[in-house]
Enzyme design. Structure first.
Site, PDB file in Angstrom:
ATOM      1  N   HIS A  53      -6.990 -36.113   9.980  1.00 31.27           N
ATOM      2  CA  HIS A  53      -6.187 -37.308   9.718  1.00 31.27           C
ATOM      3  C   HIS A  53      -4.949 -36.968   8.922  1.00 31.27           C
ATOM      4  CE1 HIS A  53     -10.064 -39.520  10.379  1.00 31.27           C
ATOM      5  NE2 HIS A  53      -9.225 -40.040  11.215  1.00 31.27           N
ATOM      6  N   GLU A  75      -0.224 -32.911  36.722  1.00 31.45           N
ATOM      7  CA  GLU A  75      -0.518 -31.808  35.805  1.00 31.45           C
ATOM      8  C   GLU A  75      -1.636 -30.915  36.339  1.00 31.45           C
ATOM      9  OE1 GLU A  75      -1.581 -33.427  31.970  1.00 31.45           O
ATOM     10  OE2 GLU A  75      -2.765 -35.036  32.832  1.00 31.45           O
ATOM     11  N   ARG A 105       0.406 -41.152  23.924  1.00 26.42           N
ATOM     12  CA  ARG A 105      -0.908 -40.506  24.077  1.00 26.42           C
ATOM     13  C   ARG A 105      -1.958 -41.406  23.430  1.00 26.42           C
ATOM     14  NH1 ARG A 105       2.318 -35.432  23.161  1.00 26.42           N
ATOM     15  NH2 ARG A 105       1.731 -33.971  24.814  1.00 26.42           N
ATOM     16  N   ASN A 153       2.418 -28.946  30.248  1.00 28.21           N
ATOM     17  CA  ASN A 153       1.491 -28.246  29.348  1.00 28.21           C
ATOM     18  C   ASN A 153       0.219 -27.890  30.115  1.00 28.21           C
ATOM     19  OD1 ASN A 153       3.422 -29.031  27.537  1.00 28.21           O
ATOM     20  ND2 ASN A 153       2.215 -30.674  26.635  1.00 28.21           N
ATOM     21  N   ASP A 154      -0.276 -28.878  30.869  1.00 25.37           N
ATOM     22  CA  ASP A 154      -1.473 -28.626  31.671  1.00 25.37           C
ATOM     23  C   ASP A 154      -1.143 -27.981  33.012  1.00 25.37           C
ATOM     24  OD1 ASP A 154      -3.776 -29.344  30.175  1.00 25.37           O
ATOM     25  OD2 ASP A 154      -3.116 -31.430  30.260  1.00 25.37           O
ATOM     26  N   CYS A 212       6.988 -34.988  30.966  1.00 24.66           N
ATOM     27  CA  CYS A 212       6.652 -35.244  29.565  1.00 24.66           C
ATOM     28  C   CYS A 212       5.962 -34.048  28.921  1.00 24.66           C
ATOM     29  CB  CYS A 212       5.799 -36.505  29.424  1.00 24.66           C
ATOM     30  SG  CYS A 212       4.269 -36.443  30.363  1.00 24.66           S
TER      31      CYS A 212
HETATM   32  C1  PEP Z   1       0.964 -32.209  29.542  1.00 27.69           C
HETATM   33  O1  PEP Z   1      -0.122 -31.782  29.932  1.00 27.69           O
HETATM   34  O2  PEP Z   1       2.055 -31.648  29.767  1.00 27.69           O
HETATM   35  C2  PEP Z   1       1.018 -33.464  28.758  1.00 27.69           C
HETATM   36  C3  PEP Z   1       2.159 -34.026  28.431  1.00 27.69           C
HETATM   37  O3  PEP Z   1      -0.161 -33.994  28.324  1.00 27.69           O
HETATM   38  P1  PEP Z   1      -0.986 -33.422  27.064  1.00 27.69           P
HETATM   39  O4  PEP Z   1      -0.109 -32.423  26.349  1.00 27.69           O
HETATM   40  O5  PEP Z   1      -1.311 -34.594  26.224  1.00 27.69           O
HETATM   41  O6  PEP Z   1      -2.157 -32.790  27.728  1.00 27.69           O
HETATM   42 MG    MG Z   2      -1.877 -33.007  29.869  1.00 29.82          MG
END
Ligand code: PEP
Ligand code: MG
Length: 580
Positions: A192, A434, A299, A457-458, A505
């Site tokens: 937190h 993703e 998120r 990211n994924d 994103c």
């Molecule tokens: C991603 O996977 O790029 C994404 C924006 O989602 P997260 O980082 O929350 O997995």
């Molecule tokens: Mg993701």
């Protein structure tokens, strides 16, 4: 000078005088025998102390809700539940009667036993809950011992706050305007404290694992929340260097703040949208200040990371409504719950899995817990009347899964209609791209939705088979890998062929070099953490679309990420900077 290394938990650089908040140390606990005839009086002392502790927590909860919104009350609600727990009361009473020892000692022993049990668990999130046990038992002990805590609300000069373990209640209670930075022995990035430090834009280095004790009250401390470095009693050269970095960052922020109201328009007039990613509703101030044109990714799972209980439909409705209203007519894309994988939610029964990143995650989890999913969808739908809201499903891997998610949305709409609750009938619905399978069939998925948002990211993690959280293979998490570039291009082209906008994103969107390539590939929207918005806006405004297209075409011909990096460094050297 000493250098300590911790986890960079909240970005920014701060220099200041250390304030050792050692009140979190265990007090010396008295231990003495009580007689049978004193037992009732001893028990009454405990009941009074618990009552006072509850009053404290209720006051803190009311303040948190008033200042930061309903969802922040959940931390304290969970403390109130613990204070009312019949098991707690029963075991304390049983120990009192069997041991004939004083109440302070019994409460202390009880806390130690629970903490030991939690620390013995494998789950780091449950281990972090020891903080809550410390918080409530210390509060009871303070009342038993008439020991008043120093309140961080009374801070009256600027400090770098150094602690073994700041509790959620400390973060809420403290006079935030006086806290330049936070340095802490305990804490992980999902604690937190980290979440709240980021939300309050206070630089923080956590997880020093004992070395924060090397700092003394009044020491000059430099805290670098970007790298996790803490310099104690820096020599004049170091101090000067950080003063320079800080001044440069401040100057840069000042210059960039001039861009806040300007559009993200290229030199030859092509306009794109730059939005922000948020985790908690409080970030909307920062989003607006940094000139983002909307929220491209909320998120929502962070609302569920509070211990105690999963947020109700009502409290989600309030949280989403707050964000949507704060953004006025700017769009807000709320992603449905993306739990599992690396995001473990204490109150959801996600069992340990062998391959959690390939397992019961995100939309897969929601489709198996329809009640939870329905309540979230209804909360978003109901909040949608307050502004321009959109819904986005995470981790879609194929058309059948997407159809199931869309059917759930229809069911949620039907229930709202049945209840007479208004919502936006034509709320736009999009999906994260993703998973490589989704990217490969973007042409099949596009006609079913109103927009795509590429989660690199994924997407990189799954395309290159590289765990995004594993530092040993971090060098392989490469946005300019030709496979990634080709997938991104395919998603943009397929989206456009179906007439829908394509956003990104993932972190890739916040890199100025990547932004040029993405612009050239035709990306319509970029979404990133609020602090990165001005840099990317400046990049877009400093280049022509025709040139970005030429750059992207060159990049598509290159055969490795290294070649692409070298090419971009040379080609963009005179206009685009990666470090401000
Ligand atoms: C991603 O996977 O790029 C994404 C924006 O989602 P997260 O980082 O929350 O997995
Ligand atoms: Mg993701």
């Amino acid at each position: 000078m000493r250098t300590l290394q911790g986890l960079p938990a909240s970005p920014g650089i701060a220099i200041g005088s250390a304030f050792m908040f050692l009140d979190d140390e265990e007090p010396t606990i008295p231990r003495y025998a009580v007689t049978e005839s004193e037992l009732d009086a001893e028990w009454d002392r405990f009941v009074v102390a618990v009552g006072k502790a509850k009053d404290d927590v209720e006051a803190l909860r009311d303040r948190a809700v008033r200042e930061m919104g309903q969802e922040h009350g959940a931390i304290f609600d969970s403390h109130l539940i613990m204070l009312d727990d019949p098991d707690l009361l029963e075991s304390i009473e049983a120990s009192l009667r069997s041991s004939l020892l004083n109440m302070e000692w019994i409460v202390h022993q009880y806390a130690q036993a629970i903490v030991k049990r939690l620390e013995g668990l494998d789950d780091p999130v449950l281990q972090e809950r020891t903080v809550d046990v410390h918080d409530i038992t210390r509060r009871i002990l303070n009342h038993l011992m008439f020991r008043e805590r120093f309140s961080l609300a009374d801070l009256n000069s600027d400090v770098v706050l150094v602690a073994r373990n700041l509790l959620p209640s400390d973060m809420i209670a403290m006079n935030r305007s006086k806290v330049r930075a936070i340095v802490m022995d305990a804490g992980g990035k999902t604690s937190h404290t980290a979440i709240l430090a980021r939300a309050f834009e206070i630089p923080a280095v956590l997880g020093l694992g004992g070395s924060a004790r090397a700092i003394r009250n009044g020491d000059i401390v430099v805290v670098d929340g970007n790298t996790g470095d803490v310099r104690v009693q820096p020599d004049p050269q170091t101090l000067e260097r950080y003063e320079r970095i800080r001044a440069r960052m401040a100057e840069r922020d000042e210059t960039l703040s001039g861009l806040a109201s300007l559009p993200a328009k290229t030199l030859d007039g092509k306009e794109v949208l730059i939005k922000a990613n948020i985790e908690v509703p409080e970030e909307t101030d920062s989003v607006l200040r940094h000139g983002a044109q909307g929220i491209g990714l909320f998120r929502s799972e962070f609302l569920f990371l509070q211990p105690g209980r999963a947020p109700s439909e009502e409290s989600q409705y309030v949280a989403y409504g707050r964000v949507i209203e704060a953004m006025g007519d700017r769009p807000v894309t709320i992603r449905t719950l993306d739990v599992g994988g690396d995001k473990v939610v204490p109150d959801l029964a996600i069992e340990e899995e062998k391959n959690p990143l390939l397992g019961w995650r995100a939309i897969r989890y929601c489709l198996s817990d329809k009640e939870l999913f329905q309540s979230q969808l209804r909360a978003i739908l109901r909040a949608s009347v307050s502004g321009d809201a959109r819904i986005m499903f995470p981790m879609i891997s194929g058309p059948v899964e997407l159809d199931s998610a869309l059917a759930q949305l229809e069911a949620a709409k039907a229930e709202c209609r049945r209840r007479g609750q208004s919502f936006r009938e034509d709320i736009p619905v999009g999906i994260m791209i993703e998973v490589p399978s989704a990217a490969m069939i973007a042409d099949i998925l596009a006609p079913k939705v109103d927009f795509f948002s590429i989660g690199t990211n994924d997407l990189i993690q799954y395309t290159i088979a590289v765990d995004r959280g594993n530092e040993r293979v971090a060098y392989l998490h490469e946005p300019f890998h030709p496979a990634v570039i080709r997938l991104v291009k395919k998603v943009i082209d397929d989206g456009h062929a179906a007439g829908i906008p394509v956003s990104m994103c993932g972190e890739m969107a916040s890199d100025p070099f990547a932004a040029v390539v993405l612009l050239g590939l035709g990306l319509d929207e970029f979404s990133m953490s609020a602090v990165s918005v001005p840099d990317v806006k400046r990049t877009i405004r400093s280049i022509g679309f025709a040139e970005a297209e030429a750059v992207a075409n060159e990049v598509l011909k290159l055969s490795s990420h290294r070649e692409t990096e070298e090419f971009l460094a040379k080609r963009l050297a005179d206009r685009v900077s990666r470090d401000g």
